[in-house]
Design a protein around this motif. Sequence first.
Motif, mmCIF file in Angstrom:
data_model
loop_
_atom_site.group_PDB
_atom_site.id
_atom_site.type_symbol
_atom_site.label_atom_id
_atom_site.label_comp_id
_atom_site.label_asym_id
_atom_site.label_seq_id
_atom_site.Cartn_x
_atom_site.Cartn_y
_atom_site.Cartn_z
ATOM 1 N N ARG A 1 0.815 -8.290 3.614
ATOM 2 C CA ARG A 1 1.687 -7.867 2.857
ATOM 3 C C ARG A 1 0.937 -7.321 1.734
ATOM 4 O O ARG A 1 1.231 -6.064 1.032
ATOM 5 C CB ARG A 1 2.526 -9.080 2.407
ATOM 6 C CG ARG A 1 3.793 -8.507 1.356
ATOM 7 C CD ARG A 1 4.636 -9.614 1.217
ATOM 8 N NE ARG A 1 4.289 -10.859 0.850
ATOM 9 C CZ ARG A 1 4.094 -11.304 -0.450
ATOM 10 N NH1 ARG A 1 4.206 -10.545 -1.440
ATOM 11 N NH2 ARG A 1 3.351 -12.565 -0.603
ATOM 12 N N ALA A 2 -0.122 -7.785 1.225
ATOM 13 C CA ALA A 2 -0.725 -7.281 0.098
ATOM 14 C C ALA A 2 -1.500 -6.016 0.162
ATOM 15 O O ALA A 2 -1.877 -5.116 -0.726
ATOM 16 C CB ALA A 2 -1.742 -8.375 -0.574
ATOM 17 N N ARG A 3 -1.836 -5.691 1.507
ATOM 18 C CA ARG A 3 -2.665 -4.711 1.616
ATOM 19 C C ARG A 3 -1.739 -3.292 1.825
ATOM 20 O O ARG A 3 -2.394 -2.044 1.978
ATOM 21 C CB ARG A 3 -3.587 -4.687 3.008
ATOM 22 C CG ARG A 3 -2.656 -4.687 4.100
ATOM 23 C CD ARG A 3 -3.438 -4.731 5.654
ATOM 24 N NE ARG A 3 -2.663 -4.909 6.621
ATOM 25 C CZ ARG A 3 -3.024 -5.040 7.887
ATOM 26 N NH1 ARG A 3 -4.506 -4.925 7.998
ATOM 27 N NH2 ARG A 3 -2.328 -4.782 9.051
ATOM 28 N N PRO B 1 -0.984 -7.114 -6.131
ATOM 29 C CA PRO B 1 -0.972 -6.040 -5.239
ATOM 30 C C PRO B 1 0.169 -5.834 -4.002
ATOM 31 O O PRO B 1 0.434 -7.129 -3.466
ATOM 32 C CB PRO B 1 -2.234 -5.710 -4.588
ATOM 33 C CG PRO B 1 -3.136 -7.045 -4.683
ATOM 34 C CD PRO B 1 -2.290 -8.012 -5.865
ATOM 35 N N GLY B 2 0.364 -4.690 -3.361
ATOM 36 C CA GLY B 2 1.000 -4.904 -1.997
ATOM 37 C C GLY B 2 2.622 -5.135 -2.116
ATOM 38 O O GLY B 2 3.221 -4.907 -3.377
ATOM 39 N N ALA C 1 6.413 1.896 -7.326
ATOM 40 C CA ALA C 1 6.812 0.876 -8.200
ATOM 41 C C ALA C 1 6.031 0.792 -9.410
ATOM 42 O O ALA C 1 4.839 1.201 -9.255
ATOM 43 C CB ALA C 1 6.639 -0.668 -7.310
ATOM 44 N N PRO C 2 6.593 0.141 -10.615
ATOM 45 C CA PRO C 2 5.655 0.186 -11.500
ATOM 46 C C PRO C 2 4.623 -0.983 -11.545
ATOM 47 O O PRO C 2 4.607 -1.519 -10.333
ATOM 48 C CB PRO C 2 6.801 -0.465 -12.595
ATOM 49 C CG PRO C 2 7.864 -0.850 -11.870
ATOM 50 C CD PRO C 2 8.086 -0.027 -10.657
ATOM 51 N N ARG C 3 3.621 -0.821 -12.472
ATOM 52 C CA ARG C 3 2.532 -1.897 -12.333
ATOM 53 C C ARG C 3 3.222 -3.393 -11.951
ATOM 54 O O ARG C 3 4.163 -3.788 -12.565
ATOM 55 C CB ARG C 3 1.878 -2.073 -13.504
ATOM 56 C CG ARG C 3 0.481 -2.647 -13.639
ATOM 57 C CD ARG C 3 -0.118 -2.548 -14.851
ATOM 58 N NE ARG C 3 -0.461 -1.401 -15.155
ATOM 59 C CZ ARG C 3 -1.634 -0.923 -15.077
ATOM 60 N NH1 ARG C 3 -2.477 -1.505 -14.080
ATOM 61 N NH2 ARG C 3 -1.809 0.613 -15.235
ATOM 62 N N ARG C 4 2.457 -4.009 -10.997
ATOM 63 C CA ARG C 4 2.788 -5.076 -10.464
ATOM 64 C C ARG C 4 1.653 -6.221 -10.868
ATOM 65 O O ARG C 4 0.427 -5.786 -10.692
ATOM 66 C CB ARG C 4 2.961 -5.247 -9.018
ATOM 67 C CG ARG C 4 4.007 -4.270 -8.701
ATOM 68 C CD ARG C 4 4.463 -4.419 -7.067
ATOM 69 N NE ARG C 4 5.609 -3.424 -6.750
ATOM 70 C CZ ARG C 4 6.236 -3.682 -5.553
ATOM 71 N NH1 ARG C 4 6.082 -4.500 -4.734
ATOM 72 N NH2 ARG C 4 7.349 -2.719 -5.308
#
Length: 279
Positions: free
Chosen positions: A22-24, A41-42, A35-38
């Motif tokens: 999911r993270a990749r 990641p992913g 999306a705004p900064r999370r």
Amino acid sequence: MTTDAAIRPRRAELAGFLKTRRARLSPEEVGLPPAPRRRTPGLRREEVAMLAGVGVTWYTWLEQGRPINASGQVLDAVARTLRLDRAEREHLYRLAEATPLRAWDAATAVSDAVRGVLHGLDPMPATLINSRFDIIESNTAHLSLFAEWHALPCVHKNLLWCCVTEPRAREWFLDYEREIPYLVARLRSSYGRHIGDPSWEEDLRRLREISPEFAELWSRHEVAEPRDRVLRFRHPAAGELTFNRTELTFPAAAGLSIAVYTPRDGSTRERLRLTRTPG
């Protein structure tokens, strides 16, 4: 009996595997708006669940390694959403303890004698298949001939799946419209000996879901027996190639056969060498 102590490491491995897959992926890669900064990641769990068409709670529990039932259909949806390749899909199924993509891998015993025939047929393309058209093993000439067949990674290793799920199949397989109904009719004949087999039933369900073309052909209930065929392929390097396709069966290897592609004319025999891949 499998103990909880033995199951916990598998669930932990499943949880870690899903989190990293999911993270990749970024939202943009799967068609979601930027999306705004999370903080991490992913994709978020909620986004994976939405794209896969499963419940957020169910997916969260799956990723947490909780003891839930995961059907092949739902795992297929998760695998597509996470863009898993063949090896990753099989790993997901093993960790989730679901029905594997292919049941023959470990169960099918191929003798050295049969393998010797298969590879001894080179430079004629040949592939070892079962009654479901699963590709058990191919010789070098067959691998070279179809090396560029797939626009997408090959997940299923099955002659019929490779045709009805490959967008470019009609460009390559010049007898597609005639031969695919024949292959489906062959499959229907073989299915009569495997009705109720969970592996067969799951395979057929998936293929009907993925390919409306297959679903329509399957609904005709047509049957056919093996026959010698004349097949034409268009190869990017060798051009149009015409083969006689023959199936060799072995009394000691029930359910298995070798499909041999013999050049039908001198031009095909000469240009077949142009299909060989380096190495």
